[in-house]
Each structure stands twice: as structure tokens, then as C-alpha cells.
Design a protein around this motif. Structure first.
Motif, PDB file in Angstrom:
ATOM      1  N   ARG A  80     -17.040  -2.932   5.419  1.00  0.00           N
ATOM      2  CA  ARG A  80     -15.984  -3.752   4.811  1.00  0.00           C
ATOM      3  C   ARG A  80     -15.102  -2.899   3.893  1.00  0.00           C
ATOM      4  N   ILE A  81     -15.728  -2.000   3.137  1.00  0.00           N
ATOM      5  CA  ILE A  81     -14.951  -1.111   2.267  1.00  0.00           C
ATOM      6  C   ILE A  81     -14.084  -0.185   3.116  1.00  0.00           C
ATOM      7  N   LYS A  82     -14.640   0.318   4.205  1.00  0.00           N
ATOM      8  CA  LYS A  82     -13.884   1.224   5.072  1.00  0.00           C
ATOM      9  C   LYS A  82     -12.673   0.524   5.673  1.00  0.00           C
ATOM     10  N   GLN A  83     -12.816  -0.730   6.062  1.00  0.00           N
ATOM     11  CA  GLN A  83     -11.688  -1.479   6.616  1.00  0.00           C
ATOM     12  C   GLN A  83     -10.540  -1.555   5.616  1.00  0.00           C
ATOM     13  N   LYS A  84     -10.863  -1.768   4.357  1.00  0.00           N
ATOM     14  CA  LYS A  84      -9.823  -1.861   3.335  1.00  0.00           C
ATOM     15  C   LYS A  84      -9.184  -0.503   3.045  1.00  0.00           C
ATOM     16  N   LEU A  85      -9.973   0.571   3.135  1.00  0.00           N
ATOM     17  CA  LEU A  85      -9.454   1.898   2.797  1.00  0.00           C
ATOM     18  C   LEU A  85      -8.725   2.562   3.965  1.00  0.00           C
ATOM     19  N   ASN A  86      -8.836   2.022   5.170  1.00  0.00           N
ATOM     20  CA  ASN A  86      -8.174   2.612   6.337  1.00  0.00           C
ATOM     21  C   ASN A  86      -6.659   2.684   6.174  1.00  0.00           C
ATOM     22  N   ASN A  87      -6.068   1.799   5.390  1.00  0.00           N
ATOM     23  CA  ASN A  87      -4.623   1.829   5.168  1.00  0.00           C
ATOM     24  C   ASN A  87      -4.184   3.104   4.453  1.00  0.00           C
ATOM     25  N   TYR A  88      -5.082   3.747   3.743  1.00  0.00           N
ATOM     26  CA  TYR A  88      -4.737   4.911   2.934  1.00  0.00           C
ATOM     27  C   TYR A  88      -5.142   6.223   3.599  1.00  0.00           C
ATOM     28  N   ILE A  89      -5.762   6.153   4.760  1.00  0.00           N
ATOM     29  CA  ILE A  89      -6.197   7.364   5.455  1.00  0.00           C
ATOM     30  C   ILE A  89      -5.051   7.973   6.266  1.00  0.00           C
ATOM     31  N   LEU A  90      -4.236   7.155   6.874  1.00  0.00           N
ATOM     32  CA  LEU A  90      -3.222   7.646   7.793  1.00  0.00           C
ATOM     33  C   LEU A  90      -1.945   8.127   7.103  1.00  0.00           C
ATOM     34  N   ILE A  91      -1.750   7.768   5.846  1.00  0.00           N
ATOM     35  CA  ILE A  91      -0.515   8.152   5.168  1.00  0.00           C
ATOM     36  C   ILE A  91      -0.701   9.469   4.432  1.00  0.00           C
ATOM     37  N   SER A 113       0.827  -1.202   0.000  1.00  0.00           N
ATOM     38  CA  SER A 113       0.000   0.000   0.000  1.00  0.00           C
ATOM     39  C   SER A 113       0.863   1.254   0.000  1.00  0.00           C
ATOM     40  N   VAL A 114       2.106   1.132   0.427  1.00  0.00           N
ATOM     41  CA  VAL A 114       3.028   2.261   0.413  1.00  0.00           C
ATOM     42  C   VAL A 114       3.361   2.641  -1.028  1.00  0.00           C
ATOM     43  N   ASN A 115       3.288   1.688  -1.949  1.00  0.00           N
ATOM     44  CA  ASN A 115       3.634   1.943  -3.346  1.00  0.00           C
ATOM     45  C   ASN A 115       2.598   2.793  -4.071  1.00  0.00           C
ATOM     46  N   TYR A 116       1.371   2.837  -3.576  1.00  0.00           N
ATOM     47  CA  TYR A 116       0.346   3.639  -4.227  1.00  0.00           C
ATOM     48  C   TYR A 116       0.536   5.098  -3.844  1.00  0.00           C
ATOM     49  N   ASP A 117       0.403   5.962  -4.830  1.00  0.00           N
ATOM     50  CA  ASP A 117       0.710   7.380  -4.632  1.00  0.00           C
ATOM     51  C   ASP A 117      -0.566   8.185  -4.377  1.00  0.00           C
ATOM     52  N   PHE A 118      -1.348   7.793  -3.392  1.00  0.00           N
ATOM     53  CA  PHE A 118      -2.535   8.566  -3.023  1.00  0.00           C
ATOM     54  C   PHE A 118      -2.843   8.347  -1.553  1.00  0.00           C
ATOM     55  N   SER A 119      -3.552   9.309  -1.008  1.00  0.00           N
ATOM     56  CA  SER A 119      -4.061   9.165   0.353  1.00  0.00           C
ATOM     57  C   SER A 119      -5.504   9.648   0.373  1.00  0.00           C
ATOM     58  N   ILE A 120      -6.240   9.226   1.374  1.00  0.00           N
ATOM     59  CA  ILE A 120      -7.650   9.580   1.500  1.00  0.00           C
ATOM     60  C   ILE A 120      -7.797  10.473   2.723  1.00  0.00           C
ATOM     61  N   THR A 121      -8.370  11.660   2.509  1.00  0.00           N
ATOM     62  CA  THR A 121      -8.538  12.584   3.634  1.00  0.00           C
ATOM     63  C   THR A 121      -9.875  12.384   4.334  1.00  0.00           C
ATOM     64  N   SER A 122     -10.937  12.069   3.579  1.00  0.00           N
ATOM     65  CA  SER A 122     -12.231  11.814   4.215  1.00  0.00           C
ATOM     66  C   SER A 122     -13.068  10.883   3.351  1.00  0.00           C
ATOM     67  N   ILE A 123     -13.941  10.139   4.027  1.00  0.00           N
ATOM     68  CA  ILE A 123     -14.854   9.212   3.338  1.00  0.00           C
ATOM     69  C   ILE A 123     -16.241   9.414   3.905  1.00  0.00           C
ATOM     70  N   ASN A 124     -17.222   9.597   3.023  1.00  0.00           N
ATOM     71  CA  ASN A 124     -18.632   9.670   3.415  1.00  0.00           C
ATOM     72  C   ASN A 124     -19.348   8.476   2.805  1.00  0.00           C
ATOM     73  N   PHE A 125     -20.093   7.755   3.644  1.00  0.00           N
ATOM     74  CA  PHE A 125     -20.796   6.562   3.183  1.00  0.00           C
ATOM     75  C   PHE A 125     -22.295   6.774   3.207  1.00  0.00           C
ATOM     76  N   GLU A 126     -22.953   6.098   2.263  1.00  0.00           N
ATOM     77  CA  GLU A 126     -24.411   6.080   2.214  1.00  0.00           C
ATOM     78  C   GLU A 126     -24.821   4.722   1.664  1.00  0.00           C
ATOM     79  N   GLY A 127     -25.827   4.101   2.264  1.00  0.00           N
ATOM     80  CA  GLY A 127     -26.298   2.824   1.759  1.00  0.00           C
ATOM     81  C   GLY A 127     -26.130   1.702   2.760  1.00  0.00           C
TER      82      GLY A 127
END
Length: 156
Positions: free
Chosen positions: A51-62, A30-44
Motif C-alpha cells: 500500500r505504501i509502495k502504491q502511494k510512492l509510485n507517483n514520485y519514482i518516475l519523475i 504531486s508535481v508540486n513536491y520537489d523530490f523524487s525517489i530513486t529506489s525503495i527497499n521494504f522489510e516487514g
């Protein structure tokens, strides 16, 4: 002759076990990907979103150069594909639609649509059917999140 076979077998084993395989979506990569996520809003659907949030948590802190804000909307549909003569459902299809809006600095950058589906037969025991559908939903959500990570990494 036996000694030569053993030596060849040992050499072959050593060469094939050190192939360097690594999972593409592992935390290490995940360090090799050149993006980070600052915020996520969910609906549905809550379970799919978790489950999606668990996978994306790796990209929130970097911290990376490309920073994305995500609006994720999930919709699950369960349809009956076939019925028997008595009118009972025999085959189902579970479809998960995910619409992701990707923002950078407040501007809509990209709209990503991901749809995954799975067809399965009815199970007489309703408890087992419910467990099977839950596991199915989790697996589809994981494949969707892996595809989303890949698509986010390819945004220029």
C-alpha cells in the motif's frame, strides 16, 4: 419577491461551488513536491508495504533536484486491551510502526518514525473481524504514506 429569492439563491450557489478545492495528495499536486525517489527497499509486513509502495509510485518516475533512496521497515502489532469475564477478548488495538531511513547519494539524511494505531471492539463473526482488520490495516497504511510524502517534501 420570489424572483429575488431565486436570483439570490442562484448567485449564492454559483459562488460557493467554485471554491477551488483540490486534494493535497492528488496526482496533480504531486508535481508540486520537489523530490523524487530513486529506489525503495521494504522489510516487514507485505500488505502494508504494498500500500505504501502504491502511494510512492507517483514520485519514482519523475526527476527532481532532491533524490531520495528509502529503506522502509514496517511492524504491525495487535494487542488485546480488554477481556470479558470468560476470558475472551473484547477490545483490540492495532499498531503499525514504520521506520524510514532516507538516503541521499548514499549518505543517511534522515530517520523518520511514524506510528499509527486504532482501537476497536471484537466482532462475533471471525470472518467479518478479519475483513475489518484488513481494511483497517489498509487505511492506516494510506495515512502513513500520506504523512511520509509530506515529511519527505519538507526535507531540506
Amino acid at each position: 419577491m420570489k424572483m429575488l429569492r431565486k436570483n439570490i439563491l442562484i448567485i449564492f450557489f454559483l459562488l460557493t461551488t467554485s471554491c477551488g478545492y483540490e486534494a493535497i495528495y492528488s496526482k496533480k499536486n504531486s508535481v508540486n513536491y520537489d523530490f523524487s525517489i530513486t529506489s525503495i527497499n521494504f522489510e516487514g509486513d507485505r500488505n502494508i508495504n504494498l500500500r505504501i509502495k502504491q502511494k510512492l509510485n507517483n514520485y519514482i518516475l519523475i526527476e527532481k533536484n532532491k533524490k531520495f533512496d528509502l529503506d522502509i521497515k514496517t511492524v504491525e502489532e495487535k494487542t488485546i486491551l480488554a477481556k470479558n469475564a470468560a476470558g475472551d477478548a473484547t477490545n483490540f488495538e492495532n499498531i503499525i510502526n514504520v521506520n524510514i531511513r532516507v538516503f541521499t547519494e548514499g549518505n543517511l539524511r534522515k530517520n523518520i518514525m511514524i506510528q499509527k494505531s486504532f482501537k476497536y471492539k471484537n466482532i462475533a463473526n471471525k470472518y467479518d473481524l478479519g475483513n475489518y482488520e484488513r481494511e483497517l490495516k489498509i487505511n492506516l497504511a494510506e495515512t502513513i504514506s500520506e504523512e511520509l510524502i509530506f515529511k519527505l517534501s519538507n526535507i531540506q
